[in-house]
Each structure stands twice: as C-alpha cells, then as structure tokens.
Design a protein around this motif. Structure first.
Motif, PDB file in Angstrom:
ATOM      1  N   HIS A   1       0.985  -1.288  -0.053  1.00  0.00           N
ATOM      2  CA  HIS A   1      -0.026   0.120   0.002  1.00  0.00           C
ATOM      3  C   HIS A   1       1.106   1.239   0.020  1.00  0.00           C
ATOM      4  CE1 HIS A   1      -2.930   2.881   1.408  1.00  0.00           C
ATOM      5  NE2 HIS A   1      -4.066   2.014   0.971  1.00  0.00           N
ATOM      6  N   HIS A   2       1.997   1.323   0.777  1.00  0.00           N
ATOM      7  CA  HIS A   2       2.770   2.409   0.985  1.00  0.00           C
ATOM      8  C   HIS A   2       3.576   2.551  -0.526  1.00  0.00           C
ATOM      9  CE1 HIS A   2       5.015   5.097   3.688  1.00  0.00           C
ATOM     10  NE2 HIS A   2       6.216   4.656   3.038  1.00  0.00           N
TER      11      HIS A   2
ATOM     12  N   HIS B   1      -5.069  -5.926  -4.464  1.00  0.00           N
ATOM     13  CA  HIS B   1      -5.116  -6.331  -3.240  1.00  0.00           C
ATOM     14  C   HIS B   1      -4.891  -5.213  -2.247  1.00  0.00           C
ATOM     15  CE1 HIS B   1      -0.969  -6.925  -3.717  1.00  0.00           C
ATOM     16  NE2 HIS B   1      -0.736  -7.329  -2.365  1.00  0.00           N
ATOM     17  N   VAL B   2      -4.097  -4.116  -2.732  1.00  0.00           N
ATOM     18  CA  VAL B   2      -3.727  -3.068  -2.117  1.00  0.00           C
ATOM     19  C   VAL B   2      -4.447  -1.651  -2.665  1.00  0.00           C
ATOM     20  CG1 VAL B   2      -1.794  -3.873  -0.762  1.00  0.00           C
ATOM     21  CG2 VAL B   2      -1.442  -2.957  -3.004  1.00  0.00           C
ATOM     22  N   SER B   3      -5.140  -1.862  -3.779  1.00  0.00           N
ATOM     23  CA  SER B   3      -5.577  -0.332  -4.308  1.00  0.00           C
ATOM     24  C   SER B   3      -6.959  -0.234  -4.128  1.00  0.00           C
ATOM     25  CB  SER B   3      -5.251  -0.711  -5.734  1.00  0.00           C
ATOM     26  OG  SER B   3      -6.066  -1.701  -6.458  1.00  0.00           O
TER      27      SER B   3
ATOM     28  N   PHE C   1      12.534   0.659   1.076  1.00  0.00           N
ATOM     29  CA  PHE C   1      12.086   1.561   0.032  1.00  0.00           C
ATOM     30  C   PHE C   1      13.080   2.864  -0.395  1.00  0.00           C
ATOM     31  CE2 PHE C   1       7.353   0.304   0.690  1.00  0.00           C
ATOM     32  CZ  PHE C   1       7.898  -1.187   0.336  1.00  0.00           C
ATOM     33  N   LYS C   2      13.605   3.451   0.493  1.00  0.00           N
ATOM     34  CA  LYS C   2      14.539   4.525   0.542  1.00  0.00           C
ATOM     35  C   LYS C   2      15.640   4.300   1.329  1.00  0.00           C
ATOM     36  CE  LYS C   2      11.056   7.572  -1.077  1.00  0.00           C
ATOM     37  NZ  LYS C   2      10.189   8.925  -0.941  1.00  0.00           N
ATOM     38  N   ASP C   3      16.808   4.921   1.033  1.00  0.00           N
ATOM     39  CA  ASP C   3      17.851   4.845   2.153  1.00  0.00           C
ATOM     40  C   ASP C   3      18.004   6.124   3.168  1.00  0.00           C
ATOM     41  OD1 ASP C   3      18.849   6.588   0.202  1.00  0.00           O
ATOM     42  OD2 ASP C   3      20.725   5.179  -0.199  1.00  0.00           O
ATOM     43  N   MET C   4      17.345   7.087   3.111  1.00  0.00           N
ATOM     44  CA  MET C   4      17.358   8.043   3.806  1.00  0.00           C
ATOM     45  C   MET C   4      16.051   8.706   4.501  1.00  0.00           C
ATOM     46  SD  MET C   4      20.186  11.035   2.527  1.00  0.00           S
ATOM     47  CE  MET C   4      19.967  10.713   0.963  1.00  0.00           C
ATOM     48  N   LYS C   5      15.957   8.944   5.780  1.00  0.00           N
ATOM     49  CA  LYS C   5      14.826   9.639   6.222  1.00  0.00           C
ATOM     50  C   LYS C   5      14.325  10.929   5.518  1.00  0.00           C
ATOM     51  CE  LYS C   5      15.177   6.794  10.587  1.00  0.00           C
ATOM     52  NZ  LYS C   5      15.294   7.017  11.490  1.00  0.00           N
ATOM     53  N   ASN C   6      13.119  11.597   5.644  1.00  0.00           N
ATOM     54  CA  ASN C   6      12.961  12.865   5.027  1.00  0.00           C
ATOM     55  C   ASN C   6      13.863  14.024   5.542  1.00  0.00           C
ATOM     56  OD1 ASN C   6      10.891  11.494   4.293  1.00  0.00           O
ATOM     57  ND2 ASN C   6       9.362  12.202   5.469  1.00  0.00           N
ATOM     58  N   ARG C   7      13.969  14.152   6.958  1.00  0.00           N
ATOM     59  CA  ARG C   7      14.918  15.390   7.397  1.00  0.00           C
ATOM     60  C   ARG C   7      16.274  15.273   6.693  1.00  0.00           C
ATOM     61  NH1 ARG C   7      13.780  18.705  11.447  1.00  0.00           N
ATOM     62  NH2 ARG C   7      12.746  17.166  12.503  1.00  0.00           N
ATOM     63  N   GLU C   8      16.853  14.048   6.866  1.00  0.00           N
ATOM     64  CA  GLU C   8      18.143  13.804   6.299  1.00  0.00           C
ATOM     65  C   GLU C   8      18.303  14.067   5.021  1.00  0.00           C
ATOM     66  OE1 GLU C   8      18.905   9.762   7.115  1.00  0.00           O
ATOM     67  OE2 GLU C   8      21.125   9.572   6.627  1.00  0.00           O
ATOM     68  N   ALA C   9      17.442  13.742   4.104  1.00  0.00           N
ATOM     69  CA  ALA C   9      17.472  13.942   2.537  1.00  0.00           C
ATOM     70  C   ALA C   9      17.184  15.584   2.542  1.00  0.00           C
ATOM     71  CB  ALA C   9      16.523  13.209   1.838  1.00  0.00           C
TER      72      ALA C   9
END
Lengths: 447, 160
Positions: free
Chosen positions: A81-82, A142-144, A275-283
């Motif tokens: 879903h995410h 199944h997730v939409s 899914f990504k290798d950084m959190k929001n603030r870090e990026a």
C-alpha cells in the motif's frame, strides 16, 4: 550498464501519446527537430527503461540481506500500500510537470532554452510512462481498494494542474523563469527521491531508477545553466533581466521543494521497508546545502559579470562581505544577490506549516502583515493566484485560532477530477475534499 | 596541505561543478570562460552523465575529466572511449588525482562496451604528454591529420 526497453500494451501506449496531444503539443515537433538541437544524441524512446544487472539483495531496513521483492504479492499489505502510493505520486509529478512547463514554454528566451525544456518534458513523459509500467505490469488490486491498473492509469492521466498529489505540481508557471527555476529546484528533489529509491526493496522500482537519474542530470542543467546566464544578463544591465525576478522564483519554489520530501519528522517507514535509504529530514538537509551552493555559484557569476576585472577570490570576498554586512559594495547591494530562504519560510506542510517566518528567519505575528510581506517577495502573477488565496485563507484561520495547523494542512484543497481520461471526451466534475474526506462540487468544466 | 590527510573523492561531474571547473580553467589558462564550460558541461551531461569525472579534495572540486563512448566515426564502428578534456588545479598535481579520474572513466567505458580509449593531444606540451604516457596512452596507428582551410600561398581576395 545494460538497459532493457519495454513498451506498454498498445492501448496504454496510445493513451499516453494521446495525453501528449493535449498537454504537450510540441512533442511531435521535438521529435522532428531532435537532430537539430541534439545532434548525434540517442533518439528519444517513449518506453520504460529497466536497468539490467542491479543488486538482487535488499540493502537497507528490516529485511536487509534478503532477496528483493519482484511482485507486490511478496510485500506485506502495508508495504504494498505504501509503495503503491509512492509510485502513484511519482507518476503524478512526471505528468504534472509537463502540464506546468507547457504553459510558458513559448516564452523561452531563445530557441535553445526552449528545446532544452521540450526535451525535459519528453523525458518526464517517459518517466511517467515508466511509472505506468510499474502499475500495469503487476497486480496491485489487493492493496488498491479494488481499483484496477487501467483505472489507476486513467486517474493519473486525468490529473491536471491543481489536483496533483504534491503541491509543487499544482502551481501554474507565471513566466519562463518558472520553467528554469522549477528544473533547478523541483527536479533536484526528484533527483534525491530517485537516488534514494535506487536501493528499493521492490526490484522493478529499483531497476527503473538509474536511467531516470541519468536523464534527470540533464534536467538540472537545463535549469541551472539558464539561471546562470540570466544572472549574467542582469549583471550586464539588461533591463529585461533582474536578480529580483530570480529571487522571487526562488521564494516560490524552494518552500514547495522542501515539502516534497514529506514531513521532516517522517520517512521511517520508507527506510524500515527498504524503499529508500534516507529519512525525510536527512535528505532535506542535504538538499538545502546543495541549493545553497547553487545560489552561491549563481551569485559568483553575477558578481563577476558586474566586476569583470575581479578575480574569483575577489568575487568570493564581495559575496561574503555582503552576506555579513548586508551593505553595499561599489553600488552592488546585498539584496541584489540571491538568498536561500529560511527553511521555515512560506511553509504549509511539515513541522513548520503555517509558521510566519521571513526569508531571513524574521518572525511575523500577524497573518496580514505576513501576507503583505509575501506579496512583496513573490511575483505578481503568483500573488494573484488561487493557490495563494487558499493559503491566505487557511493562514488567517490558523492565526485566529479557528483552525488547527493539522486541519490547516488538510484544508489546502485537493481538487479531484472525476470523469474520463481525455479532456476532449466529456465534461468533468471538480470536487473539493473537506478535512473529513467529504466532497462538495465546486465547479463543472465542459469540454 | 598534505593530500594524504585530505579526503579525496572521485565522482561523476554534475551541473553544480561548473563554477569550480571555470575556476580551474581560469587558473590554468588565465581566461574566464563560463559560457564555454556551461556549454561543455551541458553537452556531456546530456550525452552520458556517468562518464565525465570530477576529483574532490575535502569537498572542493580540484579536477575534472570529460569524455564519452562514441562509435561510427572515422570509419570505426566499434565503441571507443574518448577522453576529450581534463584539467587539474596546479596546487593538487602530482598526487594521482588525474589517474584516479581516468580509472573511474575507464571502468565506465568498459561497462559501455568499449575496448579502446582514445584521445588527441599536443605532444609538444610536456605536461600533457607525460600525464597521458603515465596513464598508458601510446601512439596509435590512427593519426590526426590536418590541412589549412585556405590553400597555401593563396590570399583570399576581398569581395567587392
């Protein structure tokens, strides 16, 4: 480096091409004149490009070391879903930016700038196509919430400026300065997102990133280089070019760019799920330092243009002096240089939403005082826009205490287009979602 | 400042390196030519943004090397890597940064299917010739030939 080109099923491929007839009318012209502007460059291909030979192993998060997932069914429902939301948002931005660029494309300063933006638009079309491939090549039902792949495609292709997922893609351009500032600021966020997603635990997503990133390098240059040249024109006394015009564009796009990273306090799930290798603030922090350097370089170009006899070191010294003293140097004022606004400036999402902070970090107690300040620091076309009117309404309510910040964020209207994919096929109904998810019709647009 | 203690990074060139590249060129040639380098950086970024390399020392760009893989030129169909422009700040020479950029570029060329790397250089410039020789470049059976556009001894007559 090996790339596999994949075409969508004919009807979806045609749908994207048909979409371009409405939103990117110059697409056939670009293809015809490709060799004139990009001689010996590889021909443009409207297709998904999948990198071959990338890592099979999840590189970050809770499942680090496990085999990457190849199918949505291999993800948990929450993960799928995410991820689906990420893909749809990415698709929305790609098609959205084409609609924005198209509005002022013909006001380009010269043929080369115009051709560069047209190529950017074509590659954004390809990026949108790439995301549609991710939606259509696997079963997400199944997730939409029961929404099929074709319906998701229809939803994405029916979005127009005003109802895209992210705010930056809902702002009309007011001049060609917006085309280049957008490429320099907003596409740069795209670069960060794509870079973070190169590790994505869902392999088709990860395999989509490398070629998109290669193309994004050109988009950033197509923004930065014309901005540098514009600064040179301003330095040379061209009455049609000013640093103020550039600064107003910086003020318009930088806050929206920061919000594209998501709330500063978030991003944990992206890393946890791999899914990504950084959190929001870090990026976001890295992004801020990068655009700070970009503006410093443009300022250096401007100062060298104003004082052709100065060495690079002298130009640096002038910039540093003006930043420190906020004074003047031989007629050059501090306000003639570009400034990166405070990260809390003109925000309506994230941890600084609806704070009334000025470009240099100054605070404003009163909403109208702040709006007058914004009006002085944004271009006239944008001041007159519906986007700013909506923001002003929400800000006044938040400041008056009749709306919480959280509700203020939700109150920024999301216009949703209901109806067919093609704007030439049938009329559509616009609805404004309220904070509780309810809807009310606000306008009906005929074809 | 001893380079051994400094942090060195080799990475692909980006649009934000233009200012540093202009400065390196200005330091070497004495000419301030931002338009030239804006044009060249754009060319290489749009062609292959992973090929051209920059050398950073302590976060500051001190060298660059531009090139790409091409084929179908001069009757040579197989892809070949071309090293076309490079520059290293004089304060940072002699520390193998040029070789490090070349090695990164060579790895990329191999990934792109190239078997050979070519360049053209004025071999009378001792510094350039020495650098290329140290990288392993040697004379090729392909020779750069040239002829003046205007045939020798013939003056162009002004048009009326």
């Amino acid at each position: 480096m090996k790339v596999e080109n994949v075409e969508l099923e004919r009807k979806y491929h045609s749908a994207v091409e048909h979409w371009s007839t409405h939103h990117f009318k110059d697409y056939p012209v670009l293809l015809e004149q490709w060799d004139k502007y990009f001689p010996t460059d590889e021909k443009f291909c409207l297709c998904a490009k999948m990198e071959v030979g990338t890592s099979d192993v999840i590189q970050v998060g809770e499942y680090k070391g496990e085999k990457k997932r190849e199918d949505p069914d291999q993800l948990t429902e929450e993960q799928a879903h995410h991820l689906l939301a990420i893909i749809k948002a990415q698709a929305s931005t790609e098609f959205g930016s084409i609609q924005q660029h198209a509005g002022t494309l013909d006001r380009a300063y010269d043929d080369q700038d115009r051709a560069w933006v047209m190529r950017v638009m074509a590659e954004e079309l390809r990026h949108g196509y790439q995301m549609l491939h991710l939606l259509l090549s696997k079963d997400w039902s199944h997730v939409s919430g029961g929404v099929s792949g074709p319906q998701m495609v229809e939803e994405i292709l029916s979005m127009t400026t005003g109802n895209h997922v992210l705010d930056a893609f809902n702002l009309d351009y007011d001049s060609f300065i917006d085309n280049i500032a957008f490429a320099a600021f907003i596409d740069r966020v795209g670069k960060y997102q794509l870079t973070m997603q190169k590790v994505c635990a869902y392999k088709p997503m990860a395999d989509s990133m490398p070629q998109m990133l290669r193309e994004e390098a050109f988009h950033l240059a197509a923004g930065v280089i014309p901005m540098r040249r514009f600064a040179q024109r301003a330095a040379g006394g061209d009455p049609l070019a000013s640093m103020t015009a550039l600064q107003h564009a910086v003020n318009k796009w930088f806050p929206r760019a920061l919000e594209m990273f998501g709330d500063e306090r978030g991003g944990n799930k992206n890393v946890k799920f791999g899914f990504k290798d950084m959190k929001n603030r870090e990026a976001q922090d890295l992004y801020i330092e990068e655009v700070r350097k970009m503006l410093r370089d443009i300022n250096a170009r401007f100062v060298r243009g104003r004082f052709p006899d100065y060495s690079p070191e002298q130009a640096d010294a002038v910039i540093t002096e003006l930043e420190q003293t906020r004074g003047t140097h031989k007629g050059l004022r501090h306000e003639d240089l570009l400034r990166l606004p405070d990260r809390r400036f003109f925000r309506r999402k994230g941890e600084c939403a609806f704070e009334t902070i000025g470009i240099d970090g100054e605070t404003f107690a009163d909403a109208d005082e702040y709006l007058r300040y914004l009006a002085k620091n944004l271009n006239e076309g944008y001041i007159a826009s519906r986007d700013l009117t909506n923001y002003a309404d929400a800000l006044r309510k938040v400041k008056a205490g009749t709306l919480t910040v959280a509700d203020g964020i939700k109150a920024m209207p999301k216009l949703k287009r209901l109806g067919g994919t093609c704007p030439c096929s049938k009329s559509v109904r616009w609805v404004m979602e309220d904070g509780n998810g309810g809807q009310s019709t606000v306008a009906v647009r005929g074809s | 400042m001893p380079e051994t203690a400094a942090s060195v990074r080799i990475r692909p060139v980006t649009e934000l390196d233009i200012d540093s590249i202009v400065r390196i060129d200005e330091r070497i040639t004495g000419a301030y030519r931002p338009e030239v380098w804006e044009r060249r950086v754009m060319y290489y970024l749009r062609r292959d943004p992973d090929a051209s390399q920059a050398a950073e020392v302590d976060g500051k760009v001190v060298g660059f090397m531009f090139g790409e893989v091409r084929s179908g030129e001069f009757g040579i169909e197989e892809p070949a890597g071309w090293v076309e422009r490079f520059g290293l700040h004089p304060d940072h020479r002699g520390r193998d940064l040029g070789r490090a950029m070349f090695d990164a570029m060579r790895r990329h060329f191999i990934e792109q299917g190239a078997d050979t790397i070519r360049t053209l250089a004025d071999m009378n410039e001792a510094g350039v010739a020495g650098f290329l020789g140290a990288l392993g470049f040697s004379p090729s059976r392909l020779q750069a030939l040239e002829v003046p556009c205007k045939p020798e001894g013939r003056q162009e007559t002004p048009r009326a």
